[in-house]
Enzyme design. Structure first.
Site, PDB file in Angstrom:
ATOM      1  N   HIS A   1      -2.952   7.844   3.934  1.00 13.60           N
ATOM      2  CA  HIS A   1      -3.149   6.266   3.692  1.00 13.60           C
ATOM      3  C   HIS A   1      -4.632   6.055   4.494  1.00 13.60           C
ATOM      4  O   HIS A   1      -4.276   5.604   5.128  1.00 13.60           O
ATOM      5  CB  HIS A   1      -2.703   5.548   3.795  1.00 13.60           C
ATOM      6  CG  HIS A   1      -2.607   4.029   3.519  1.00 13.60           C
ATOM      7  ND1 HIS A   1      -3.517   3.790   2.055  1.00 13.60           N
ATOM      8  CD2 HIS A   1      -2.696   2.184   3.610  1.00 13.60           C
ATOM      9  CE1 HIS A   1      -3.733   2.381   2.170  1.00 13.60           C
ATOM     10  NE2 HIS A   1      -2.901   1.693   2.994  1.00 13.60           N
TER      11      HIS A   1
ATOM     12  N   ASN B   1      -9.688   0.522   1.813  1.00 13.75           N
ATOM     13  CA  ASN B   1      -8.199   0.910   1.472  1.00 13.75           C
ATOM     14  C   ASN B   1      -8.593  -0.191  -0.263  1.00 13.75           C
ATOM     15  O   ASN B   1      -8.081  -1.196  -0.119  1.00 13.75           O
ATOM     16  CB  ASN B   1      -7.646  -0.525   2.176  1.00 13.75           C
ATOM     17  CG  ASN B   1      -6.290  -0.329   2.400  1.00 13.75           C
ATOM     18  OD1 ASN B   1      -6.133   0.359   1.169  1.00 13.75           O
ATOM     19  ND2 ASN B   1      -5.650  -1.113   3.122  1.00 13.75           N
TER      20      ASN B   1
ATOM     21  N   CYS C   1       0.323  -1.635   0.548  1.00 16.66           N
ATOM     22  CA  CYS C   1      -0.514   0.041  -0.008  1.00 16.66           C
ATOM     23  C   CYS C   1       1.189   0.808   0.131  1.00 16.66           C
ATOM     24  O   CYS C   1       0.480   2.670  -0.315  1.00 16.66           O
ATOM     25  CB  CYS C   1      -1.317   0.082   0.609  1.00 16.66           C
ATOM     26  SG  CYS C   1      -2.391  -1.603   1.128  1.00 16.66           S
TER      27      CYS C   1
END
Ligand code: ACO
Length: 330
Positions: free
Chosen positions: A256, A286, A116
């Site tokens: 994030h 996400n 990520c």
């Protein structure tokens, strides 16, 4: 010493699949509730790609929008970096497929893998090509179809993620603006906490790995949560210091988007009120490498970033890895 070229983001674009999957819909698939998901994660819905839609399809659309917003033609692009954990194939690189689809005939292209955190690593990498004076225009894309590597029977992971892509165009910007500082980190000892165990050279896929869902994402949620809360705040503080700023100088924090509780904990650590924090995890979940550029695009569209603002972006993820940048918006 060479004179470094100031580099900044001159165009942003995103692509989100049309299909919305709400928590209510997940309730019909696995043993979960909308209430549990909202309370533990802040996520209400996510976008899921169609079965025939691959990562490069989302990346190309996001990139086209970023090029248009920057006023840059495809043949002006010197390099394309695609940050992704869900490439179309093991090879060729998804970036090469994107280069072809966009018609960026003069561009080099490569993929970058950092879970990520991929977009943060790609942003910093792409910036160094411009700041060193080697390249004029770099396209950086974070694109994922994470839904394709989820075990849709594992309620502890499948509720968390969504698909999407975000792209930025990097170019020279006026002096004292653009990228002020960056910070990249890694702790490979935490690799097993968040991984796709099979499908690589360690454990090639076979009938047994497929039967055991080892080709899907596996995560120790609690440990990743602890790690994320620690590094999000620390990375932001570190990068702000490197830029010669104080935390009071942060105008907008773009973290994030993994979990609202992680975001709130990081904001608390930075002493930031939530009106200085971009949150869209409720709508997209996400989206891994795509999350920061999607949030950045939303911030720009909604007028939350003004000229002269100090914007801090922070990512974390598999590796374990993390990264942060400070940008003064031009
Ligand atoms: N619905 C209902 N109950 C659930 C669900 C669900 N979807 N998922 C788990 N549970 C249950 C568990 O089985 C457990 O039940 P038990 O107590 O009877 O055993 C209970 O809920 C608590 O489970 P925990 O895992 O302890 O819940 P926690 O509060 O830790 O929340 C979560 C889990 C949301 C995954 C959290 O740990 C988290 O957000 N971690 C970080 C994850 C993350 O950010 N990952 C992305 C990294 S970025 C990248 O590179 C991909």
């Amino acid at each position: 010493m060479p004179d470094f070229v100031p580099v900044g983001i001159v165009g942003v674009g995103t692509c989100l699949p049309e299909r919305v999957v709400t928590n209510k819909e997940l309730e019909t698939m696995i043993e979960t509730t909308d209430e549990w998901i909202v309370n533990r994660t802040g996520i209400r819905e996510r976008r899921i790609a169609r079965s025939e839609e691959a990562t490069s399809d989302l990346a190309v659309q996001a990139a086209r929008r970023a090029l248009t917003s920057a006023g840059v033609e495809p043949d002006e692009v010197d390099l394309i970096i695609v940050a992704t954990a869900t490439p179309d194939h093991v090879f060729p690189a998804t970036a090469s497929l994107v280069q072809d689809q966009l018609g960026c005939s003069k561009a080099g292209a490569f993929d970058l893998s950092a879970g990520c955190t991929g977009f943060m690593y790609a942003l910093v990498s792409g910036s160094t090509f411009v700041s060193g004076g080697n390249l004029g225009t770099v396209l950086v894309i974070g694109a994922e179809t994470i839904s394709k590597m989820l075990n849709w029977k594992d309620r502890s992971t499948c509720i968390l993620f969504g698909d999407g892509a975000g792209a930025v165009v990097l170019r020279e910007v006026p002096r004292s603006t653009g990228l002020l500082a960056s910070y990249l980190g890694s702790d490979g000892s935490g690799g097993p906490l968040l991984q796709v165990p099979a499908g690589g050279s360690r454990m090639p896929n076979c009938h047994q790995t497929l039967d055991a869902s080892l080709h899907c994402l596996h995560m120790n949620g609690r440990e990743v949560y602890r790690f994320a809360v620690r590094v999000m705040g620390d990375a932001a503080l570190d990068v702000v210091k490197r830029a010669g700023l104080n935390k009071e100088d942060i105008d907008l924090f773009i973290p994030h988007q993994a979990n609202i509780r992680i975001i709130e904990a990081a904001a608390k650590r930075l002493g930031l009120s939530m009106d200085k924090v971009l949150v869209n995890v409720d709508r997209y979940g996400n989206t891994s490498s795509a999350s920061v550029p999607i949030a950045l695009d939303e911030a720009l569209r909604s007028g939350r970033i003004k000229s002269g603002n100090n914007v801090v972006m922070v990512g974390f993820g598999a590796g374990l890895s993390w990264g942060a940048v400070v940008m003064k918006w031009q």
